[in-house]
Design a protein around this motif. Structure first.
Motif, PDB file in Angstrom:
ATOM      1  N   LEU A 161     -19.672  26.578 -55.027  1.00  0.00           N
ATOM      2  CA  LEU A 161     -18.240  26.851 -55.107  1.00  0.00           C
ATOM      3  C   LEU A 161     -17.859  28.054 -54.262  1.00  0.00           C
ATOM      4  O   LEU A 161     -16.769  28.105 -53.685  1.00  0.00           O
ATOM      5  N   ASP A 162     -18.766  29.023 -54.159  1.00  0.00           N
ATOM      6  CA  ASP A 162     -18.525  30.184 -53.304  1.00  0.00           C
ATOM      7  C   ASP A 162     -18.361  29.737 -51.849  1.00  0.00           C
ATOM      8  O   ASP A 162     -17.462  30.202 -51.134  1.00  0.00           O
ATOM      9  N   ILE A 163     -19.207  28.821 -51.430  1.00  0.00           N
ATOM     10  CA  ILE A 163     -19.113  28.261 -50.068  1.00  0.00           C
ATOM     11  C   ILE A 163     -17.813  27.465 -49.918  1.00  0.00           C
ATOM     12  O   ILE A 163     -17.129  27.563 -48.891  1.00  0.00           O
ATOM     13  N   LYS A 164     -17.461  26.695 -50.943  1.00  0.00           N
ATOM     14  CA  LYS A 164     -16.237  25.880 -50.901  1.00  0.00           C
ATOM     15  C   LYS A 164     -15.000  26.763 -50.758  1.00  0.00           C
ATOM     16  O   LYS A 164     -14.072  26.438 -50.002  1.00  0.00           O
ATOM     17  N   ILE A 165     -14.994  27.900 -51.443  1.00  0.00           N
ATOM     18  CA  ILE A 165     -13.862  28.830 -51.364  1.00  0.00           C
ATOM     19  C   ILE A 165     -13.724  29.360 -49.941  1.00  0.00           C
ATOM     20  O   ILE A 165     -12.616  29.426 -49.395  1.00  0.00           O
ATOM     21  N   ASP A 166     -14.834  29.714 -49.327  1.00  0.00           N
ATOM     22  CA  ASP A 166     -14.802  30.171 -47.928  1.00  0.00           C
ATOM     23  C   ASP A 166     -14.224  29.092 -47.025  1.00  0.00           C
ATOM     24  O   ASP A 166     -13.422  29.374 -46.124  1.00  0.00           O
ATOM     25  N   GLU A 167     -14.645  27.852 -47.259  1.00  0.00           N
ATOM     26  CA  GLU A 167     -14.184  26.741 -46.421  1.00  0.00           C
ATOM     27  C   GLU A 167     -12.680  26.515 -46.580  1.00  0.00           C
ATOM     28  O   GLU A 167     -11.970  26.289 -45.591  1.00  0.00           O
TER      29      GLU A 167
END
Length: 224
Positions: free
Chosen positions: A54-60
């Motif tokens: 989810l941390d990666i998804k937020i960045d995306e």
């Protein structure tokens, strides 16, 4: 008509709420491990993986908005705060895992936990992460203030416990190994509390367009 930007911002908001809830659960599991309650190691690992994804998804999502949309000032603050909050939550998750690993090395910890009232501190920690999540949900100045007060309480309780544990280790050599590990755990809990406070500061920035540290916020409230 709902714009694509509004859809993306709502998506970002929902992911932040989801990752915050996961971190809250992760901290609860780490405190169970500390207080000698059984935990499911596989579930803890799965939660950590979900937080990382989810941390990666937020960045995306944030990168997509910056690249394809034209957010106004208030939206920009929300995006910037969301990226910071995601980073804080990811660190909280890592610290929770560290607490679980370290707690395994504390022998006879029940006696130390009771003597230095660690369970009371653990309850405050569960409350502060819930309040930090609530501050994002509600954007409430009162809830932000509650987070800052709780952080001060946790830091003070932890430091008092650490001083007591160190004194115990000096007078009882058998307590050195467990005491050392417990001191490290308490430092991890202090850091989790501080990350929760950072989240509240990010929400304050998002709402008020002002960067403020919790010490300055409390001085301001006293003056008022």
């Amino acid at each position: 008509m709902v714009t694509h930007l509004q859809i993306e911002l709502e998506k970002l908001n929902n992911v932040i709420i989801k990752i915050g809830n996961l971190a809250e659960n992760q901290v609860a599991e780490s405190l169970k491990a500390l207080l000698s309650e059984p935990i499911v190691g596989k579930e803890v690992k799965k939660t950590e993986e979900k937080i990382d994804k989810l941390d990666i998804k937020i960045d995306e999502i944030c990168q997509s908005i910056f690249a394809l949309q034209q957010p106004v000032a208030s939206d920009l603050r929300f995006i910037m705060a969301s990226m910071q909050i995601s980073n804080e939550i990811e660190r909280i998750g890592d610290l929770a895992i560290s607490v679980i690993k370290r707690a395994k090395n504390i022998n006879d910890k029940h006696e130390l936990i009771v003597k230095f009232e660690i369970a009371d501190l653990a309850r405050d920690l569960e409350l502060i992460i819930a309040k930090s999540n609530e501050s994002f949900l509600t954007r409430s100045e009162n809830v932000i203030g509650e987070v800052f007060v709780l952080n001060n309480t946790i830091q003070n309780k932890s430091e008092n416990a650490i001083h007591g544990i160190i004194s115990e280790m000096k007078s009882n050599s058998k307590a050195v190994v467990s005491g050392t590990n417990l001191v490290i755990v308490l430092k991890h809990l202090e850091r989790i509390s501080q990350h929760c406070t950072n989240i509240a500061e990010d929400v304050h920035f998002m709402v008020n367009a002002k960067i403020i540290k919790h010490e300055k916020y409390q001085e301001k409230k006293i003056e008022e």
